[in-house]
Scaffold this active site. Structure first.
Site, PDB file in Angstrom:
ATOM      1  N   ILE A  74     -24.414  30.529  27.388  1.00 51.52           N
ATOM      2  CA  ILE A  74     -23.552  31.329  28.270  1.00 51.52           C
ATOM      3  C   ILE A  74     -22.130  31.113  27.790  1.00 51.52           C
ATOM      4  CG2 ILE A  74     -23.552  29.485  30.015  1.00 51.52           C
ATOM      5  CD1 ILE A  74     -23.006  31.714  32.136  1.00 51.52           C
ATOM      6  N   ALA A  75     -21.389  32.209  27.678  1.00 49.52           N
ATOM      7  CA  ALA A  75     -19.995  32.076  27.257  1.00 49.52           C
ATOM      8  C   ALA A  75     -19.170  33.238  27.801  1.00 49.52           C
ATOM      9  CB  ALA A  75     -19.881  32.038  25.730  1.00 49.52           C
ATOM     10  N   ILE A  76     -17.931  32.911  28.101  1.00 47.92           N
ATOM     11  CA  ILE A  76     -16.937  33.913  28.497  1.00 47.92           C
ATOM     12  C   ILE A  76     -15.863  33.928  27.410  1.00 47.92           C
ATOM     13  CG2 ILE A  76     -15.114  34.442  30.206  1.00 47.92           C
ATOM     14  CD1 ILE A  76     -17.910  34.977  31.324  1.00 47.92           C
ATOM     15  N   GLU A 108     -29.375  23.041  28.852  1.00 45.04           N
ATOM     16  CA  GLU A 108     -28.756  21.820  28.332  1.00 45.04           C
ATOM     17  C   GLU A 108     -27.256  22.044  28.205  1.00 45.04           C
ATOM     18  OE1 GLU A 108     -31.061  23.177  25.848  1.00 45.04           O
ATOM     19  OE2 GLU A 108     -32.821  22.056  26.521  1.00 45.04           O
ATOM     20  N   ASN A 113     -19.197  18.333  28.059  1.00 39.99           N
ATOM     21  CA  ASN A 113     -18.806  19.664  28.548  1.00 39.99           C
ATOM     22  C   ASN A 113     -18.769  19.688  30.083  1.00 39.99           C
ATOM     23  OD1 ASN A 113     -18.258  22.345  28.941  1.00 39.99           O
ATOM     24  ND2 ASN A 113     -19.838  23.107  27.539  1.00 39.99           N
ATOM     25  N   TYR A 120     -22.427  24.666  36.676  1.00 41.69           N
ATOM     26  CA  TYR A 120     -23.853  24.615  37.013  1.00 41.69           C
ATOM     27  C   TYR A 120     -24.073  23.852  38.327  1.00 41.69           C
ATOM     28  CZ  TYR A 120     -24.074  25.832  32.043  1.00 41.69           C
ATOM     29  OH  TYR A 120     -23.889  26.433  30.829  1.00 41.69           O
TER      30      TYR A 120
HETATM   31  C1  LIG Z   1     -18.424  27.444  30.854  1.00 38.71           C
HETATM   32  C2  LIG Z   1     -17.780  28.844  30.989  1.00 38.71           C
HETATM   33  C3  LIG Z   1     -18.867  29.912  30.795  1.00 38.71           C
HETATM   34  C4  LIG Z   1     -17.189  28.962  32.409  1.00 38.71           C
HETATM   35  O1  LIG Z   1     -16.708  30.281  32.590  1.00 38.71           O
HETATM   36  P1  LIG Z   1     -15.317  30.603  33.347  1.00 38.71           P
HETATM   37  O2  LIG Z   1     -15.284  32.052  33.621  1.00 38.71           O
HETATM   38  O3  LIG Z   1     -14.182  30.033  32.579  1.00 38.71           O
HETATM   39  O4  LIG Z   1     -15.492  29.750  34.703  1.00 38.71           O
HETATM   40  P2  LIG Z   1     -15.170  30.248  36.186  1.00 38.71           P
HETATM   41  O5  LIG Z   1     -13.766  30.708  36.277  1.00 38.71           O
HETATM   42  O6  LIG Z   1     -16.234  31.189  36.626  1.00 38.71           O
HETATM   43  O7  LIG Z   1     -15.293  28.873  37.000  1.00 38.71           O
HETATM   44  C5  LIG Z   1     -16.473  28.581  37.725  1.00 38.71           C
HETATM   45  C6  LIG Z   1     -16.590  27.072  37.893  1.00 38.71           C
HETATM   46  O8  LIG Z   1     -16.691  26.439  36.609  1.00 38.71           O
HETATM   47  C7  LIG Z   1     -15.990  25.187  36.652  1.00 38.71           C
HETATM   48  N1  LIG Z   1     -14.782  25.275  35.811  1.00 38.71           N
HETATM   49  C8  LIG Z   1     -14.274  26.392  35.228  1.00 38.71           C
HETATM   50  N2  LIG Z   1     -13.166  26.082  34.511  1.00 38.71           N
HETATM   51  C9  LIG Z   1     -12.974  24.745  34.656  1.00 38.71           C
HETATM   52  C10 LIG Z   1     -12.007  23.824  34.150  1.00 38.71           C
HETATM   53  N3  LIG Z   1     -11.012  24.231  33.340  1.00 38.71           N
HETATM   54  N4  LIG Z   1     -12.143  22.526  34.465  1.00 38.71           N
HETATM   55  C11 LIG Z   1     -13.140  22.087  35.262  1.00 38.71           C
HETATM   56  N5  LIG Z   1     -14.100  22.914  35.790  1.00 38.71           N
HETATM   57  C12 LIG Z   1     -14.013  24.235  35.482  1.00 38.71           C
HETATM   58  C13 LIG Z   1     -15.584  24.971  38.103  1.00 38.71           C
HETATM   59  O9  LIG Z   1     -16.684  24.393  38.783  1.00 38.71           O
HETATM   60  C14 LIG Z   1     -15.397  26.418  38.548  1.00 38.71           C
HETATM   61  O10 LIG Z   1     -15.464  26.560  39.936  1.00 38.71           O
HETATM   62  P3  LIG Z   1     -14.110  26.260  40.838  1.00 38.71           P
HETATM   63  O11 LIG Z   1     -13.033  27.117  40.218  1.00 38.71           O
HETATM   64  O12 LIG Z   1     -14.497  26.696  42.202  1.00 38.71           O
HETATM   65  O13 LIG Z   1     -13.842  24.805  40.691  1.00 38.71           O
HETATM   66  C15 LIG Z   1     -16.620  29.031  29.982  1.00 38.71           C
HETATM   67  O14 LIG Z   1     -15.716  27.959  30.124  1.00 38.71           O
HETATM   68  C16 LIG Z   1     -17.053  29.096  28.518  1.00 38.71           C
HETATM   69  O15 LIG Z   1     -17.391  30.157  27.988  1.00 38.71           O
HETATM   70  N6  LIG Z   1     -17.020  27.938  27.810  1.00 38.71           N
HETATM   71  C17 LIG Z   1     -17.359  27.858  26.385  1.00 38.71           C
HETATM   72  C18 LIG Z   1     -18.844  27.996  26.157  1.00 38.71           C
HETATM   73  C19 LIG Z   1     -19.630  26.919  26.889  1.00 38.71           C
HETATM   74  O16 LIG Z   1     -19.265  25.757  26.925  1.00 38.71           O
HETATM   75  N7  LIG Z   1     -20.762  27.358  27.474  1.00 38.71           N
HETATM   76  C20 LIG Z   1     -21.661  26.479  28.195  1.00 38.71           C
HETATM   77  C21 LIG Z   1     -22.603  25.818  27.252  1.00 38.71           C
HETATM   78  S1  LIG Z   1     -23.655  24.656  28.104  1.00 38.71           S
END
Ligand SMILES: CC(C)(COP(=O)(O)OP(=O)(O)OC[C@H]1O[C@@H](n2cnc3c(N)ncnc32)[C@H](O)[C@@H]1OP(=O)(O)O)[C@@H](O)C(=O)NCCC(=O)NCCS
Length: 151
Positions: A74-76, A108, A113, A120
């Site tokens: 999953i990635a944004i 996983e 991370n 999750y």
């Molecule tokens: C993991 C990922 C998909 C999260 O997407 P995102 O759109 O940035 O996250 P969201 O804005 O939806 O945040 C949802 C929750 O994620 C967590 N989160 C998001 N950014 C965070 C940060 N900088 N620090 C800590 N927790 C964070 C929090 O729990 C957050 O909820 P909250 O804001 O109520 O605390 C994104 O960071 C990503 O693409 N990362 C790189 C790829 C990766 O690591 N994928 C997962 C592999 S296991």
């Protein structure tokens, strides 16, 4: 915050955009060929695309086998993170998994991370075991996480 997002099933036409996000997001990115295989060969694969007026902003890969769903990735897009898109995408993927008959969803995450683990955990995933030295670039351990939709 309440940006309009469409969630839909990924097709071959989305591979280039997904691959761009993949390479920006992971130190061990999947190849384009791997995504192609998922689209045309893997009967168990279901990839969810998140799309806004800025184009494809994220994706989430699922393998659905009987009542189990494994999240492959999953990635944004980096410039779209922190806007709840990952959370909305994961929720959409969880709904699709349920609709497709999954009871258990697992994934996983690198032990380092914490961003992903927080996401999750927020959505109900619990810690499972550790897969030692799971990632081949730095031999980092993987934390297995899971959620049971019936609990
Ligand atoms: C993991 C990922 C998909 C999260 O997407 P995102 O759109 O940035 O996250 P969201 O804005 O939806 O945040 C949802 C929750 O994620 C967590 N989160 C998001 N950014 C965070 C940060 N900088 N620090 C800590 N927790 C964070 C929090 O729990 C957050 O909820 P909250 O804001 O109520 O605390 C994104 O960071 C990503 O693409 N990362 C790189 C790829 C990766 O690591 N994928 C997962 C592999 S296991």
């Amino acid at each position: 915050m309440n940006e309009e997002v469409t969630f839909r099933k990924m097709t071959i036409a989305d591979i280039d955009a997904v691959y761009d996000i993949e390479t920006l997001s992971f130190s061990l990115p999947w190849t384009k060929e791997a995504f192609f295989y998922e689209m045309v060969e893997n009967q168990h694969a279901y990839y969810v695309i998140a799309e806004t007026d800025k184009g494809i902003v994220g994706y989430c890969g699922l393998w659905l086998v009987l009542d189990e769903c494994h999240v492959t990735n999953i990635a944004i897009r980096p410039d779209e993170r922190g806007k709840k898109l990952g959370e909305r995408l994961m929720k959409a993927a969880m709904e699709i998994a349920k609709e497709q008959g999954a009871i258990l969803m697992t994934l996983e995450a690198r032990v380092s991370n914490h961003v992903a683990q927080n996401l999750y955990r927020k959505l109900g995933f619990k810690n499972g075991g550790i897969r030692k030295r799971y990632y081949s670039d730095n031999y980092e351990d993987a934390l297995v996480m899971w959620v049971n939709f019936n609990e």
